[in-house]
Design a protein around this motif. Structure first.
Motif, PDB file in Angstrom:
ATOM      1  N   GLU A 109       0.801  -1.219   0.000  1.00  0.00           N
ATOM      2  CA  GLU A 109       0.000   0.000   0.000  1.00  0.00           C
ATOM      3  C   GLU A 109       0.837   1.274   0.000  1.00  0.00           C
ATOM      4  O   GLU A 109       0.450   2.276  -0.606  1.00  0.00           O
ATOM      5  N   GLU A 110       1.953   1.275   0.717  1.00  0.00           N
ATOM      6  CA  GLU A 110       2.687   2.522   0.951  1.00  0.00           C
ATOM      7  C   GLU A 110       3.872   2.738   0.005  1.00  0.00           C
ATOM      8  O   GLU A 110       4.108   3.855  -0.438  1.00  0.00           O
ATOM      9  N   LEU A 111       4.617   1.710  -0.300  1.00  0.00           N
ATOM     10  CA  LEU A 111       5.855   1.899  -1.065  1.00  0.00           C
ATOM     11  C   LEU A 111       5.637   2.304  -2.522  1.00  0.00           C
ATOM     12  O   LEU A 111       6.333   3.194  -3.016  1.00  0.00           O
ATOM     13  N   PRO A 112       4.687   1.707  -3.268  1.00  0.00           N
ATOM     14  CA  PRO A 112       4.618   2.025  -4.706  1.00  0.00           C
ATOM     15  C   PRO A 112       4.293   3.476  -5.011  1.00  0.00           C
ATOM     16  O   PRO A 112       4.863   4.061  -5.942  1.00  0.00           O
ATOM     17  N   SER A 113       3.395   4.100  -4.255  1.00  0.00           N
ATOM     18  CA  SER A 113       2.924   5.443  -4.597  1.00  0.00           C
ATOM     19  C   SER A 113       3.557   6.541  -3.758  1.00  0.00           C
ATOM     20  O   SER A 113       3.200   7.706  -3.902  1.00  0.00           O
ATOM     21  N   ALA A 114       4.498   6.211  -2.899  1.00  0.00           N
ATOM     22  CA  ALA A 114       5.069   7.210  -1.992  1.00  0.00           C
ATOM     23  C   ALA A 114       6.256   7.920  -2.638  1.00  0.00           C
ATOM     24  O   ALA A 114       6.890   7.396  -3.557  1.00  0.00           O
ATOM     25  N   GLY A 115       6.543   9.137  -2.152  1.00  0.00           N
ATOM     26  CA  GLY A 115       7.746   9.846  -2.562  1.00  0.00           C
ATOM     27  C   GLY A 115       8.963   9.221  -1.900  1.00  0.00           C
ATOM     28  O   GLY A 115       8.858   8.319  -1.069  1.00  0.00           O
ATOM     29  N   TRP A 116      10.145   9.764  -2.254  1.00  0.00           N
ATOM     30  CA  TRP A 116      11.367   9.162  -1.745  1.00  0.00           C
ATOM     31  C   TRP A 116      11.467   9.279  -0.217  1.00  0.00           C
ATOM     32  O   TRP A 116      11.902   8.344   0.457  1.00  0.00           O
TER      33      TRP A 116
END
Length: 425
Positions: A109-116
């Protein structure tokens, strides 16, 4: 500590029970988990990384394309993170299951769409979860090693003892846990029902494209294409810039924004409030019931030790040859009571059976009249969260069986029973 210990009567169950000597006890103590596996480190790591990930998470803006609806996956994610702060410390069995589940949710849920920045913070959360999982595994492995070491010391004489008397450990936590889990399940059902009803109502409503002309702290002022001016409630009015187009749903209940459907936050909070303590209590009760049943029904190791009751009511246990009391092995809380009436006649002639109680406050009802070291027979293997029984000499010289009502704890270096006096005093 006095050099002279009170013996159990010679006709008691202590005959032919092997002694737990200092060499074997030292091997048991050295099998404790490594210092890095202390629950404190994994709890602090998870707390710090989760707080950082929340601070770094980009804010989502409500829109017609991405409505701000109920986030059930986010509820599970928050519940597991909160629960692991407790489970890492007290229930490593649950932590072994919950940590991988939360890792999968964060990665999906968090890693693919998150910024660096947010991605780095969530990777730190995954690392903290890995630390907690490894620490839980190490703690459970240490329990198995300590059980094996005690069993190895006890089996030199092939001696086993089956303590008598009923055991009702875990009844209250199981009942409370089931009740709270039922509340959580009901909240899920009612929350999903409200969401589906809102979706049906939205499907029947008239969709009107409007332009934002003004906003207040709690509402938006919009103008429809036919010139009508409408005021509509908004949870996040700051998300809508003046001049932008928003969709308003109109039906008999009044206008509302399509970007802000029904939010089941209240039901979700009830799920967390009931589910987290319910699951914890249920697991605690089931583990306590299983361990006490094994102690009562299955053959368990039996070893002779020295035990002493401190002035604070805690029982301190020493190796059988540690008459100077130089190295306490562990401390626990034990309470003796009479068995049920139908069993008192059966066992009263031999020993007074300790019937466990779930209320630790009952320790205040035990008169502490003798704090000298006693010979005792330890039934079971001591380890974190384990169940034990101790056969000790009573005030009349007859053996008394006591049961633990709290966790076995390893004392800090130099820690001694409350009110202990030196041998030469």
């Amino acid at each position: 500590m006095s050099q002279t210990s009170l013996p159990i009567s010679t006709d008691s169950a202590s005959e032919e029970v092997p002694a737990w000597l200092s060499a074997d006890a030292a091997a048991w103590a050295s099998a404790r988990p490594a210092s890095w596996a202390r629950p404190l480190w994994s709890v602090l790591a998870l707390l710090a990384t989760v707080a950082t990930a929340i601070a770094m998470e980009p804010l989502s803006v409500c829109s017609d394309a991405a409505p701000c609806g109920p986030d059930w996956i986010g509820m599970v994610q928050a519940g597991l993170a909160i629960g692991l702060l407790y489970w890492n410390a007290r229930l490593p069995e649950l932590a072994l299951v919950a940590a991988p589940v939360l890792v999968a949710i964060v990665a999906w849920e968090e890693l693919p769409s998150a910024g660096w920045g947010s991605r780095a913070a969530n990777l730190a959360v995954i690392a903290a979860l890995g630390l907690g999982w490894a620490a839980a595994w190490v703690r459970l492995a240490a329990r198995r090693r300590q059980w094996q070491l005690v069993g190895r010391a006890a089996t030199t004489e092939r001696r086993r003892w089956e303590p008598a008397g009923p055991r009702r450990r875990g009844t209250i936590p199981i009942a409370a846990g089931l009740a709270l889990c039922a509340v959580a399940a009901g909240a899920i059902a009612l929350g999903l029902r409200a969401v589906h009803e809102d979706e049906r109502q939205a499907a029947r409503a008239t969709r009107t494209q409007t332009e934002v002309t003004g906003r207040t702290d709690m509402s938006l002022r919009v103008r429809a294409h036919d010139g009508r001016r409408i005021t509509v409630d908004a949870l996040f009015p700051e998300d809508y810039r003046l001049g932008t187009t928003v969709t308003v749903l109109e039906d008999e209940s009044g206008p509302r924004l399509a970007a802000e459907p029904y939010d089941a936050l209240g039901w979700q909070l009830l799920v967390l409030a009931g589910g987290l303590p319910g699951l914890s209590l249920l697991t605690t009760g089931l583990l306590a019931r299983r361990r006490s049943t094994a102690l009562r029904l299955a053959p368990v190791p039996a070893l002779r030790v020295l035990e002493r009751l401190g002035h604070d009511g805690r029982t301190w246990v020493y190796a059988a040859d540690d008459t100077a009391g130089s190295a306490p092995l562990f401390t626990c809380v034990c309470v003796p009571v009479l068995p049920d009436a139908d069993e008192r006649e059966q066992f009263g002639a031999e020993i007074t059976v300790a019937h466990h109680t779930d209320d630790i406050d009952d320790i205040n009802d035990v008169p502490i009249t003798e704090t000298r070291p006693h010979e005792a027979v330890m039934l079971g293997a001591p380890y974190e969260g384990g169940e034990l029984a101790l056969i000790t000499p009573g005030a009349d010289g007859n053996p008394v069986v006591t049961h633990t009502i709290g966790p076995v704890r390893l004392p800090r270096p130099g820690k001694r029973p409350a009110g202990e006096t030196s041998a030469d005093s």
